[in-house]
Design a protein around this motif. Sequence first.
Motif, PDB file in Angstrom:
ATOM      1  N   LEU A 139       0.699  -1.353   0.052  1.00 52.34           N
ATOM      2  CA  LEU A 139      -0.057  -0.038   0.064  1.00 52.34           C
ATOM      3  C   LEU A 139       0.791   1.164  -0.128  1.00 52.34           C
ATOM      4  O   LEU A 139       0.596   2.035  -0.934  1.00 52.34           O
ATOM      5  CB  LEU A 139      -0.905  -0.083   1.235  1.00 52.34           C
ATOM      6  CG  LEU A 139      -1.991   1.166   1.340  1.00 52.34           C
ATOM      7  CD1 LEU A 139      -2.971   0.844   0.268  1.00 52.34           C
ATOM      8  CD2 LEU A 139      -2.845   0.943   2.552  1.00 52.34           C
ATOM      9  N   ASP A 140       1.946   1.381   0.914  1.00 52.54           N
ATOM     10  CA  ASP A 140       2.633   2.566   0.999  1.00 52.54           C
ATOM     11  C   ASP A 140       3.918   2.614   0.089  1.00 52.54           C
ATOM     12  O   ASP A 140       4.771   3.450   0.195  1.00 52.54           O
ATOM     13  CB  ASP A 140       3.163   2.737   2.197  1.00 52.54           C
ATOM     14  CG  ASP A 140       3.866   1.366   2.814  1.00 52.54           C
ATOM     15  OD1 ASP A 140       4.277   0.451   2.091  1.00 52.54           O
ATOM     16  OD2 ASP A 140       4.302   1.296   4.036  1.00 52.54           O
ATOM     17  N   GLY A 141       3.892   1.685  -0.953  1.00 55.25           N
ATOM     18  CA  GLY A 141       5.029   1.772  -2.007  1.00 55.25           C
ATOM     19  C   GLY A 141       6.285   0.966  -1.760  1.00 55.25           C
ATOM     20  O   GLY A 141       7.142   0.875  -2.386  1.00 55.25           O
ATOM     21  N   ARG A 142       6.300   0.354  -0.444  1.00 54.82           N
ATOM     22  CA  ARG A 142       7.481  -0.481  -0.284  1.00 54.82           C
ATOM     23  C   ARG A 142       6.947  -1.708   0.731  1.00 54.82           C
ATOM     24  O   ARG A 142       5.893  -1.424   1.470  1.00 54.82           O
ATOM     25  CB  ARG A 142       8.502   0.236   0.446  1.00 54.82           C
ATOM     26  CG  ARG A 142       7.996   1.077   1.664  1.00 54.82           C
ATOM     27  CD  ARG A 142       9.126   1.891   2.604  1.00 54.82           C
ATOM     28  NE  ARG A 142       9.934   0.728   3.294  1.00 54.82           N
ATOM     29  CZ  ARG A 142      10.830   1.165   4.290  1.00 54.82           C
ATOM     30  NH1 ARG A 142      10.974   2.607   4.471  1.00 54.82           N
ATOM     31  NH2 ARG A 142      11.552   0.143   4.787  1.00 54.82           N
ATOM     32  N   MET A 143       7.480  -2.748   0.534  1.00 56.77           N
ATOM     33  CA  MET A 143       7.030  -3.940   1.568  1.00 56.77           C
ATOM     34  C   MET A 143       8.125  -4.395   2.398  1.00 56.77           C
ATOM     35  O   MET A 143       9.288  -4.511   2.258  1.00 56.77           O
ATOM     36  CB  MET A 143       7.092  -5.026   0.510  1.00 56.77           C
ATOM     37  CG  MET A 143       6.404  -6.124   0.960  1.00 56.77           C
ATOM     38  SD  MET A 143       6.571  -7.583   0.051  1.00 56.77           S
ATOM     39  CE  MET A 143       5.970  -7.147  -1.540  1.00 56.77           C
ATOM     40  N   ASP A 144       7.506  -4.166   3.602  1.00 58.26           N
ATOM     41  CA  ASP A 144       8.467  -4.486   4.856  1.00 58.26           C
ATOM     42  C   ASP A 144       8.879  -6.400   4.814  1.00 58.26           C
ATOM     43  O   ASP A 144       7.863  -7.073   4.345  1.00 58.26           O
ATOM     44  CB  ASP A 144       8.033  -4.026   6.365  1.00 58.26           C
ATOM     45  CG  ASP A 144       7.680  -2.730   6.551  1.00 58.26           C
ATOM     46  OD1 ASP A 144       8.661  -1.902   5.616  1.00 58.26           O
ATOM     47  OD2 ASP A 144       6.494  -2.327   6.824  1.00 58.26           O
ATOM     48  N   SER A 145       9.844  -6.442   5.377  1.00 55.32           N
ATOM     49  CA  SER A 145      10.151  -8.126   5.735  1.00 55.32           C
ATOM     50  C   SER A 145       8.967  -8.875   6.375  1.00 55.32           C
ATOM     51  O   SER A 145       8.690  -9.888   6.303  1.00 55.32           O
ATOM     52  CB  SER A 145      11.441  -8.275   6.118  1.00 55.32           C
ATOM     53  OG  SER A 145      11.696  -7.719   7.381  1.00 55.32           O
ATOM     54  N   ALA A 146       8.433  -8.047   7.460  1.00 53.60           N
ATOM     55  CA  ALA A 146       7.397  -8.619   8.397  1.00 53.60           C
ATOM     56  C   ALA A 146       6.375  -8.639   7.562  1.00 53.60           C
ATOM     57  O   ALA A 146       5.451  -9.671   7.696  1.00 53.60           O
ATOM     58  CB  ALA A 146       7.349  -7.801   9.335  1.00 53.60           C
ATOM     59  N   GLU A 147       5.763  -7.804   6.644  1.00 56.32           N
ATOM     60  CA  GLU A 147       4.711  -7.946   5.705  1.00 56.32           C
ATOM     61  C   GLU A 147       4.786  -8.969   4.806  1.00 56.32           C
ATOM     62  O   GLU A 147       3.802  -9.943   4.657  1.00 56.32           O
ATOM     63  CB  GLU A 147       4.440  -6.327   5.043  1.00 56.32           C
ATOM     64  CG  GLU A 147       4.153  -5.140   5.755  1.00 56.32           C
ATOM     65  CD  GLU A 147       4.178  -4.229   5.099  1.00 56.32           C
ATOM     66  OE1 GLU A 147       3.116  -3.323   5.144  1.00 56.32           O
ATOM     67  OE2 GLU A 147       4.891  -3.854   4.134  1.00 56.32           O
ATOM     68  N   ALA A 148       6.083  -9.255   4.260  1.00 56.19           N
ATOM     69  CA  ALA A 148       6.195 -10.517   3.112  1.00 56.19           C
ATOM     70  C   ALA A 148       5.936 -11.776   4.056  1.00 56.19           C
ATOM     71  O   ALA A 148       5.406 -12.600   3.627  1.00 56.19           O
ATOM     72  CB  ALA A 148       7.670 -10.209   2.576  1.00 56.19           C
ATOM     73  N   ALA A 149       6.787 -11.815   5.351  1.00 57.91           N
ATOM     74  CA  ALA A 149       6.486 -12.948   6.113  1.00 57.91           C
ATOM     75  C   ALA A 149       4.964 -13.118   6.533  1.00 57.91           C
ATOM     76  O   ALA A 149       4.641 -14.170   6.480  1.00 57.91           O
ATOM     77  CB  ALA A 149       7.452 -12.854   7.425  1.00 57.91           C
ATOM     78  N   GLN A 150       4.231 -12.405   7.021  1.00 54.05           N
ATOM     79  CA  GLN A 150       2.984 -12.490   7.210  1.00 54.05           C
ATOM     80  C   GLN A 150       2.207 -12.921   6.149  1.00 54.05           C
ATOM     81  O   GLN A 150       1.186 -13.707   6.023  1.00 54.05           O
ATOM     82  CB  GLN A 150       2.306 -11.082   7.664  1.00 54.05           C
ATOM     83  CG  GLN A 150       2.603 -10.847   9.378  1.00 54.05           C
ATOM     84  CD  GLN A 150       1.997 -11.748  10.375  1.00 54.05           C
ATOM     85  OE1 GLN A 150       1.141 -12.497   9.835  1.00 54.05           O
ATOM     86  NE2 GLN A 150       2.366 -11.575  11.397  1.00 54.05           N
ATOM     87  N   PHE A 151       2.386 -12.441   4.951  1.00 55.12           N
ATOM     88  CA  PHE A 151       1.680 -12.743   3.562  1.00 55.12           C
ATOM     89  C   PHE A 151       2.038 -14.223   3.329  1.00 55.12           C
ATOM     90  O   PHE A 151       1.060 -14.981   2.882  1.00 55.12           O
ATOM     91  CB  PHE A 151       2.236 -11.982   2.460  1.00 55.12           C
ATOM     92  CG  PHE A 151       1.663 -12.310   1.211  1.00 55.12           C
ATOM     93  CD1 PHE A 151       0.321 -11.606   0.754  1.00 55.12           C
ATOM     94  CD2 PHE A 151       2.412 -13.255   0.255  1.00 55.12           C
ATOM     95  CE1 PHE A 151      -0.345 -12.152  -0.585  1.00 55.12           C
ATOM     96  CE2 PHE A 151       1.541 -13.462  -0.858  1.00 55.12           C
ATOM     97  CZ  PHE A 151       0.197 -13.181  -1.216  1.00 55.12           C
ATOM     98  N   ASP A 152       3.371 -14.758   3.495  1.00 56.75           N
ATOM     99  CA  ASP A 152       3.594 -16.010   3.554  1.00 56.75           C
ATOM    100  C   ASP A 152       2.906 -16.881   4.180  1.00 56.75           C
ATOM    101  O   ASP A 152       2.568 -17.977   3.877  1.00 56.75           O
ATOM    102  CB  ASP A 152       5.087 -16.155   3.354  1.00 56.75           C
ATOM    103  CG  ASP A 152       6.038 -15.640   2.294  1.00 56.75           C
ATOM    104  OD1 ASP A 152       5.088 -15.362   1.275  1.00 56.75           O
ATOM    105  OD2 ASP A 152       7.135 -15.279   2.357  1.00 56.75           O
ATOM    106  N   SER A 153       2.627 -16.686   5.344  1.00 59.23           N
ATOM    107  CA  SER A 153       2.239 -17.433   6.491  1.00 59.23           C
ATOM    108  C   SER A 153       0.583 -17.349   6.222  1.00 59.23           C
ATOM    109  O   SER A 153       0.165 -18.650   6.337  1.00 59.23           O
ATOM    110  CB  SER A 153       2.409 -16.685   7.994  1.00 59.23           C
ATOM    111  OG  SER A 153       1.533 -17.375   8.777  1.00 59.23           O
ATOM    112  N   LEU A 154      -0.001 -16.382   5.879  1.00 58.61           N
ATOM    113  CA  LEU A 154      -1.251 -16.465   5.478  1.00 58.61           C
ATOM    114  C   LEU A 154      -1.695 -17.318   4.293  1.00 58.61           C
ATOM    115  O   LEU A 154      -2.524 -18.341   4.282  1.00 58.61           O
ATOM    116  CB  LEU A 154      -1.891 -14.946   5.371  1.00 58.61           C
ATOM    117  CG  LEU A 154      -3.322 -14.843   4.867  1.00 58.61           C
ATOM    118  CD1 LEU A 154      -3.918 -13.599   5.333  1.00 58.61           C
ATOM    119  CD2 LEU A 154      -3.565 -14.736   3.280  1.00 58.61           C
ATOM    120  N   LEU A 155      -0.894 -17.246   3.235  1.00 54.57           N
ATOM    121  CA  LEU A 155      -0.852 -17.869   2.058  1.00 54.57           C
ATOM    122  C   LEU A 155      -0.836 -19.294   2.290  1.00 54.57           C
ATOM    123  O   LEU A 155      -1.647 -20.246   1.607  1.00 54.57           O
ATOM    124  CB  LEU A 155      -0.025 -17.613   0.997  1.00 54.57           C
ATOM    125  CG  LEU A 155      -0.279 -18.033  -0.311  1.00 54.57           C
ATOM    126  CD1 LEU A 155      -1.478 -18.011  -1.133  1.00 54.57           C
ATOM    127  CD2 LEU A 155       1.039 -17.837  -1.475  1.00 54.57           C
TER     128      LEU A 155
END
Length: 238
Positions: A139-155
């Motif tokens: 959303l803010d134009g950059r992806m934090d490592s924590a966001e990527a990890a949460q995405f992977d966990s959710l998926l």
Amino acid sequence: MLTPEQEWTLVACGMIAHADDMLEFGEWDQILRLIDTNVDDEQMQPWLDMLGDRPTLERRFAELEPPLPHFAEELLEQAWRMALADGSGSEVEAAVHDRIAEKIGVSPDQAQSWRDRWTAEAATRAELVVGFAAALANLDGRMDSAEAAQFDSLLERMPVSVSRRVELSMLLYSPPKLEALGGRLVGLERDAREAVLYEVAPLVQASERGDREREVFFELAELAAVSPERARELLAQL
């Protein structure tokens, strides 16, 4: 004091969670959510103890009188959602689901038909959840490592095929538009709308900045007819 329907829901979901002798993260997370929704603070620890102990659950299941017939489908749907909480419903979980169905007067054929429908609906809802998660992470134009990890966990725990999961993983790098996702969200049933918000809330919390993500989360809650108070509760549960 729990209603018979609330007690049946907790016991049935607990039995499904224990069906394969191992409580997965998604299943325990779902149990905690059910307890938070149905159980008062003073009753919480006894229910946590019961839901963590399979023999105790089995004894309580044997003692329960069948619920009213009109509640059967809703109960079995809640229980099957528990089976899907770790990504897929297994044969062992289906067998336990059939046991529950038999006790409340639902035939195995009917239970199987409902499971097929609910699994398909869950897969459709999962695609929406993953779309929102990808959009929020970017959303803010950059992806934090924590966001990527949460995405992977959710998926990983979404009830979709492995091949589809691989395809959905690419959304993280090419997210859909929030406006289109919002339109699809409105078309879901109320419980499903809240379930989508519950699943994407960790992405909001994972952002190092998060102000814009929270703003969008509350906008989505409004679209979903979820009150601001309930939206704050969903974020606070993490």
